[in-house]
Design a protein around this motif. Structure first.
Motif, short mmCIF file in Angstrom:
data_model
loop_
_atom_site.label_atom_id
_atom_site.label_comp_id
_atom_site.label_asym_id
_atom_site.label_seq_id
_atom_site.Cartn_x
_atom_site.Cartn_y
_atom_site.Cartn_z
N LEU B 100 44.32 49.14 36.54
CA LEU B 100 43.52 48.15 35.99
C LEU B 100 43.34 47.02 37.19
O LEU B 100 44.01 46.67 38.00
CB LEU B 100 43.94 47.62 34.79
CG LEU B 100 44.11 48.28 33.46
CD1 LEU B 100 44.62 47.72 32.48
CD2 LEU B 100 42.86 49.31 33.49
N GLU B 101 42.38 46.34 36.91
CA GLU B 101 42.11 44.95 37.92
C GLU B 101 43.05 43.98 37.94
O GLU B 101 43.81 43.85 36.93
CB GLU B 101 40.72 44.18 37.72
CG GLU B 101 39.54 45.25 37.73
CD GLU B 101 39.27 45.67 39.23
OE1 GLU B 101 39.29 44.84 39.88
OE2 GLU B 101 38.98 47.06 39.54
N LYS B 102 43.50 43.42 38.90
CA LYS B 102 44.44 42.26 39.09
C LYS B 102 44.00 40.96 38.27
O LYS B 102 44.73 40.36 37.94
CB LYS B 102 44.68 41.84 40.63
CG LYS B 102 45.48 42.67 41.29
CD LYS B 102 45.60 42.44 42.78
CE LYS B 102 46.38 43.48 43.42
NZ LYS B 102 46.62 43.22 44.97
N HIS B 103 42.68 40.94 37.82
CA HIS B 103 42.53 39.59 36.91
C HIS B 103 42.65 39.97 35.56
O HIS B 103 42.43 39.31 34.67
CB HIS B 103 41.08 39.37 37.13
CG HIS B 103 39.94 40.44 36.58
ND1 HIS B 103 39.93 40.62 35.45
CD2 HIS B 103 39.25 41.36 37.41
CE1 HIS B 103 38.72 41.50 35.28
NE2 HIS B 103 38.45 42.17 36.36
N CYS B 104 43.22 40.94 35.14
CA CYS B 104 43.60 41.58 33.69
C CYS B 104 44.91 40.99 33.50
O CYS B 104 45.92 41.17 34.09
CB CYS B 104 43.61 43.22 33.71
SG CYS B 104 44.04 43.59 32.06
N ALA B 105 44.81 40.25 32.43
CA ALA B 105 46.14 39.59 31.94
C ALA B 105 46.93 40.79 31.20
O ALA B 105 46.21 41.53 30.64
CB ALA B 105 45.84 38.52 30.75
N ALA B 106 48.30 40.53 31.33
CA ALA B 106 49.10 41.57 30.60
C ALA B 106 50.31 41.09 30.19
O ALA B 106 51.03 40.48 30.94
CB ALA B 106 49.25 42.71 31.66
N PHE B 107 50.69 41.17 28.81
CA PHE B 107 52.09 40.83 28.60
C PHE B 107 52.33 41.29 27.32
O PHE B 107 51.55 42.15 26.57
CB PHE B 107 52.21 39.35 28.18
CG PHE B 107 51.07 38.76 27.25
CD1 PHE B 107 51.42 38.78 25.91
CD2 PHE B 107 49.81 38.32 27.39
CE1 PHE B 107 50.60 38.12 24.78
CE2 PHE B 107 48.84 37.79 26.40
CZ PHE B 107 49.23 37.83 25.34
N ASP B 108 53.79 41.40 27.01
CA ASP B 108 54.33 42.20 25.68
C ASP B 108 54.36 41.28 24.53
O ASP B 108 54.58 40.11 24.73
CB ASP B 108 55.56 43.12 26.15
CG ASP B 108 55.42 44.05 27.08
OD1 ASP B 108 54.36 44.38 27.46
OD2 ASP B 108 56.40 44.75 27.37
#
Lengths: 80, 313
Positions: B100-108
């Protein structure tokens, strides 16, 4: 409330919990598991008692309650 | 307003056969059918990680919706059985595996069976606050990592699965209208992973919680929403077991036709159970305007919400 009243109330709870199990007062000294109530039926039964009589039953107390008559005596003592 | 546009899932093909454990656990097939609700349970391959299940669910979502990876600007993953020891967070691992793109937020998010309801609210608020367009909520919590084969209390219940839910402001979406949340942390040890990494459940405590706290929250939710049971088309409860589902139905006096279940196919898949139900309803085009979802378990945490379909046309 007499022990007979308590017994009738508990029989009604058991009938509500597991209507397919054949239960009657003459089986009051038999282990509930042997009569046909599985562990989940028994959890429901105990919750039904706690709600109906406002009597909390601890896990430790429950270890000594396996027959209908034992439950009747236990509740009679608690609400006395 | 942000809402659910589509749901997809990954359910492993391999199955654990509960029927092979009847003698070992001193139970009958009738007990499996009437109390547990599942004769077989999906189980991931030994080599499959939590992130792998999540990746397959997102890939299924992409295949179903035509969503482009470049357009995903948020990836939120709910699990309590992360890859390795949870560092790095599993959503970042899924992000990397999917490219996925680096501008995509990701958290658990660390929640069990209430996770999807919490997650839906978190995603909606997060996306709206920060102007995100397409956020994917992944649930992937394979309990086969922590269930002991010899434990009757848990071995018969839990199946592995993952889901991916697309939240967007698309023309037709299922929005969270009202939600209630709750926690009874004092009873948290009723469902926990011990130091030896094995799941332990106090069945009586969890049953009592499910049979009393959850119906009260559902009643409160309906009352605070000025609704009755008649105003809800379907009730989507966490699929704890058939007995818990039947108990909730009975205690809330719900019509059986308003209850949906996937227990027979998947067993209890923790935070994936409610999105699996949603996927079924959406894919089958079941007519429904309003749903009530309720998740409860580990924590002891519970959350219920009213979901409504909204269309811009």
């Amino acid at each position: 409330m007499t022990e007979n009243d308590i017994c009738n109330s508990l029989l009604a709870i058991l009938d509500d919990v597991a209507p397919s199990v054949e239960m009657s007062a003459d089986k009051s000294d038999q282990n509930l598991g042997d009569i046909g109530y599985d562990s989940l039926d028994q959890s429901s039964f105990v919750l039904g008692i706690e709600e109906a009589f406002s009597v909390p039953i601890s896990d430790e107390e429950l270890e000594n309650l396996t027959t209908l008559n034992q439950f009747v005596s236990f509740i009679a003592a608690k609400i006395d | 307003m942000f809402g659910i546009e589509s749901v997809a899932s990954y359910v492993p093909e391999a199955r654990v056969n509960n029927l092979e454990n009847l003698e070992k656990f001193n139970i009958t097939k009738e007990f499996l059918d009437t109390k547990i609700g599942a004769c077989t349970l999906p189980i991931k391959a030994e080599t499959e990680e939590t992130s792998d299940l999540g990746v397959k669910a997102v890939e299924a979502l992409i295949a179903r919706t035509g969503l482009k990876k470049v357009d995903i600007d948020g990836l939120i993953l709910c699990t309590q059985n992360p890859d390795s020891f949870g560092l790095p967070h599993t959503s970042a691992i899924v992000h990397g595996k999917l490219g996925l793109e680096k501008h995509c937020a990701a958290f658990d998010i660390s929640l069990g069976c209430s996770g999807f309801v919490y997650g839906a609210s978190v995603v909606s608020a997060f996306a709206e606050a920060h102007g995100l367009k397409n956020v994917v909520l992944v649930t992937s919590d394979p309990y086969s990592k922590v269930v002991a084969p010899s434990d009757k209390n848990t071995r018969l219940l839990f199946g592995d699965a993952a889901t991916a839910t697309l939240f967007s402001s698309g023309t037709r979406r299922l929005v969270v209208r009202k939600a209630l949340f709750g926690t009874d942390g004092a009873l948290g040890s009723a469902l926990r992973v011990r130091e030896d990494r094995q799941l332990e459940m106090n069945g009586r405590a969890v049953f009592n919680f499910s049979a009393t706290t959850v119906p009260n929250q559902v009643r409160d939710l309906l009352a605070q929403s000025d609704m009755t049971i008649d105003d809800v088309d379907y009730f989507l409860f966490h699929q704890g077991s058939k007995y818990i589902l039947d108990t909730l139905t009975k205690r809330l006096k719900l019509p059986q036709k308003k209850i949906v279940t996937t227990l027979a196919e998947t067993g209890n898949t923790v935070s994936s159970s409610i999105p699996l139900l949603l996927e079924n309803l959406i894919q089958k085009n079941v007519p429904a305007n309003r749903l009530l979802v309720s998740g409860f378990g580990v924590g002891l945490s519970y959350a219920s919400a009213i979901l409504e379909w909204k269309s811009d046309d």
